[in-house]
Design a protein around this motif. Structure first.
Motif, PDB file in Angstrom:
ATOM      1  N   SER A  22       2.741   6.500   3.038  1.00  0.00           N
ATOM      2  CA  SER A  22       2.158   5.269   3.571  1.00  0.00           C
ATOM      3  C   SER A  22       1.156   5.610   4.670  1.00  0.00           C
ATOM      4  CB  SER A  22       3.256   4.353   4.107  1.00  0.00           C
ATOM      5  OG  SER A  22       3.968   4.994   5.134  1.00  0.00           O
ATOM      6  N   ASP A  23       0.485   6.746   4.514  1.00  0.00           N
ATOM      7  CA  ASP A  23      -0.429   7.227   5.547  1.00  0.00           C
ATOM      8  C   ASP A  23      -1.703   6.384   5.658  1.00  0.00           C
ATOM      9  OD1 ASP A  23       1.424   9.187   5.827  1.00  0.00           O
ATOM     10  OD2 ASP A  23       0.206  10.794   4.995  1.00  0.00           O
ATOM     11  N   HIS A  24      -2.182   5.880   4.526  1.00  0.00           N
ATOM     12  CA  HIS A  24      -3.453   5.157   4.508  1.00  0.00           C
ATOM     13  C   HIS A  24      -3.243   3.694   4.125  1.00  0.00           C
ATOM     14  CE1 HIS A  24      -5.959   8.740   4.987  1.00  0.00           C
ATOM     15  NE2 HIS A  24      -5.051   9.345   4.248  1.00  0.00           N
ATOM     16  N   ARG A  25      -4.272   2.887   4.357  1.00  0.00           N
ATOM     17  CA  ARG A  25      -4.195   1.470   3.987  1.00  0.00           C
ATOM     18  C   ARG A  25      -4.474   1.260   2.507  1.00  0.00           C
ATOM     19  NH1 ARG A  25      -6.628  -2.282   8.712  1.00  0.00           N
ATOM     20  NH2 ARG A  25      -6.653  -3.700   6.953  1.00  0.00           N
TER      21      ARG A  25
ATOM     22  N   SER B 165       0.808  -1.214   0.000  1.00  0.00           N
ATOM     23  CA  SER B 165       0.000   0.000   0.000  1.00  0.00           C
ATOM     24  C   SER B 165       0.848   1.273   0.000  1.00  0.00           C
ATOM     25  CB  SER B 165      -0.934   0.023   1.206  1.00  0.00           C
ATOM     26  OG  SER B 165      -0.186  -0.026   2.391  1.00  0.00           O
ATOM     27  N   LYS B 166       2.109   1.183   0.351  1.00  0.00           N
ATOM     28  CA  LYS B 166       2.986   2.347   0.353  1.00  0.00           C
ATOM     29  C   LYS B 166       3.334   2.710  -1.090  1.00  0.00           C
ATOM     30  CE  LYS B 166       7.515   3.699   2.154  1.00  0.00           C
ATOM     31  NZ  LYS B 166       8.635   3.202   2.958  1.00  0.00           N
ATOM     32  N   VAL B 167       3.252   3.985  -1.425  1.00  0.00           N
ATOM     33  CA  VAL B 167       3.544   4.434  -2.789  1.00  0.00           C
ATOM     34  C   VAL B 167       4.803   5.286  -2.764  1.00  0.00           C
ATOM     35  CG1 VAL B 167       2.715   5.777  -4.743  1.00  0.00           C
ATOM     36  CG2 VAL B 167       1.132   4.369  -3.455  1.00  0.00           C
ATOM     37  N   GLU B 168       5.725   4.962  -3.665  1.00  0.00           N
ATOM     38  CA  GLU B 168       6.976   5.703  -3.805  1.00  0.00           C
ATOM     39  C   GLU B 168       6.960   6.385  -5.165  1.00  0.00           C
ATOM     40  OE1 GLU B 168      11.176   3.893  -4.074  1.00  0.00           O
ATOM     41  OE2 GLU B 168      10.642   3.865  -1.943  1.00  0.00           O
TER      42      GLU B 168
ATOM     43  N   LEU C  55       3.910  16.190  -4.111  1.00  0.00           N
ATOM     44  CA  LEU C  55       4.863  16.566  -5.156  1.00  0.00           C
ATOM     45  C   LEU C  55       4.586  17.987  -5.633  1.00  0.00           C
ATOM     46  CD1 LEU C  55       7.068  15.893  -7.315  1.00  0.00           C
ATOM     47  CD2 LEU C  55       5.189  15.171  -8.774  1.00  0.00           C
ATOM     48  N   PHE C  56       3.326  18.287  -5.924  1.00  0.00           N
ATOM     49  CA  PHE C  56       2.998  19.615  -6.423  1.00  0.00           C
ATOM     50  C   PHE C  56       3.152  20.685  -5.353  1.00  0.00           C
ATOM     51  CE2 PHE C  56       0.852  17.148  -9.801  1.00  0.00           C
ATOM     52  CZ  PHE C  56       1.594  17.652 -10.858  1.00  0.00           C
ATOM     53  N   GLU C  57       2.942  20.333  -4.079  1.00  0.00           N
ATOM     54  CA  GLU C  57       3.184  21.286  -2.991  1.00  0.00           C
ATOM     55  C   GLU C  57       4.671  21.609  -2.900  1.00  0.00           C
ATOM     56  OE1 GLU C  57       1.603  19.723   0.646  1.00  0.00           O
ATOM     57  OE2 GLU C  57      -0.470  19.871  -0.055  1.00  0.00           O
TER      58      GLU C  57
ATOM     59  N   ARG D 209      -5.316   5.903  -2.348  1.00  0.00           N
ATOM     60  CA  ARG D 209      -5.319   7.114  -1.515  1.00  0.00           C
ATOM     61  C   ARG D 209      -3.894   7.624  -1.303  1.00  0.00           C
ATOM     62  NH1 ARG D 209      -6.705  11.557  -0.384  1.00  0.00           N
ATOM     63  NH2 ARG D 209      -7.168  12.261   1.703  1.00  0.00           N
ATOM     64  N   ASN D 210      -2.958   6.700  -1.082  1.00  0.00           N
ATOM     65  CA  ASN D 210      -1.558   7.077  -0.921  1.00  0.00           C
ATOM     66  C   ASN D 210      -0.998   7.694  -2.200  1.00  0.00           C
ATOM     67  OD1 ASN D 210      -1.280   6.375   1.769  1.00  0.00           O
ATOM     68  ND2 ASN D 210      -0.740   4.265   1.295  1.00  0.00           N
ATOM     69  N   LYS D 211      -1.443   7.178  -3.344  1.00  0.00           N
ATOM     70  CA  LYS D 211      -0.980   7.712  -4.629  1.00  0.00           C
ATOM     71  C   LYS D 211      -1.478   9.149  -4.805  1.00  0.00           C
ATOM     72  CE  LYS D 211      -0.856   6.489  -9.521  1.00  0.00           C
ATOM     73  NZ  LYS D 211      -1.323   5.547 -10.547  1.00  0.00           N
ATOM     74  N   GLU D 212      -2.732   9.402  -4.466  1.00  0.00           N
ATOM     75  CA  GLU D 212      -3.282  10.752  -4.546  1.00  0.00           C
ATOM     76  C   GLU D 212      -2.522  11.715  -3.635  1.00  0.00           C
ATOM     77  OE1 GLU D 212      -7.389  10.494  -3.521  1.00  0.00           O
ATOM     78  OE2 GLU D 212      -7.898   9.251  -5.248  1.00  0.00           O
ATOM     79  N   LEU D 213      -2.229  11.248  -2.415  1.00  0.00           N
ATOM     80  CA  LEU D 213      -1.527  12.088  -1.448  1.00  0.00           C
ATOM     81  C   LEU D 213      -0.104  12.415  -1.900  1.00  0.00           C
ATOM     82  CD1 LEU D 213      -2.620  10.651   1.999  1.00  0.00           C
ATOM     83  CD2 LEU D 213      -3.052  12.914   1.109  1.00  0.00           C
ATOM     84  N   VAL D 214       0.584  11.424  -2.470  1.00  0.00           N
ATOM     85  CA  VAL D 214       1.970  11.648  -2.873  1.00  0.00           C
ATOM     86  C   VAL D 214       2.028  12.586  -4.089  1.00  0.00           C
ATOM     87  CG1 VAL D 214       2.447   9.718  -4.452  1.00  0.00           C
ATOM     88  CG2 VAL D 214       4.211  10.486  -2.901  1.00  0.00           C
TER      89      VAL D 214
END
Length: 133
Positions: free
Chosen positions: A71-74, A30-33, A87-89, A78-83
């Motif tokens: 890796s905030d969510h299961r 579930s962790k997205v890099e 990136l844009f921030e 959702r992790n992909k959206e957050l990462v």
């Protein structure tokens, strides 16, 4: 900065999250890099690339790649959206150029008012003291 081109250039990798979590954490990646090559990007101008490489020098790899993890969510989605949001921030905050500060002086009236106030305060405190005789 062209966001639609940047999203196409980003490389995602799903990894198993570390830490406690029982059986679920051992089964699911579930962790997205996210990795984004700043120097090879077509969505950034040359000036933006130079500015980002200078400001993000401590966060970049030797090849000029920015790597972010989430890796905030299961949920992997959702992790992909957050990462992507992170990136844009990061790009937006580091591309911002602060305005130059113009040095100013207090007006003559403001200086006079301040000194008079100090004098009033000084006499007020001096009047509270015991007399010398």
């Amino acid at each position: 900065m062209n966001t639609s081109i940047i999203i196409k250039e980003v490389i995602y990798k799903a990894v198993r999250s570390s830490g406690a979590g029982g059986q679920h954490v051992n089964k699911v990646s579930s962790k997205v890099e996210l990795s984004f090559d700043i120097l090879a990007s077509q969505g950034l101008t040359d000036e933006e690339k130079l500015l980002l490489s200078q400001k993000l020098s401590s966060r970049l790899t030797k090849s000029g790649t920015l790597i972010l993890q989430c890796s905030d969510h299961r949920s992997q989605h959702r992790n992909k959206e957050l990462v992507i949001k992170r990136l844009f921030e990061v790009l937006k905050t580091n591309l911002h150029i602060p305005k130059k500060r113009k040095s100013t002086r207090p007006s003559r009236a403001a200086v006079k008012k301040r000194l008079e106030q100090k004098q009033r305060q000084s006499t007020k405190k001096a009047n509270r003291r015991k007399p010398l005789f």
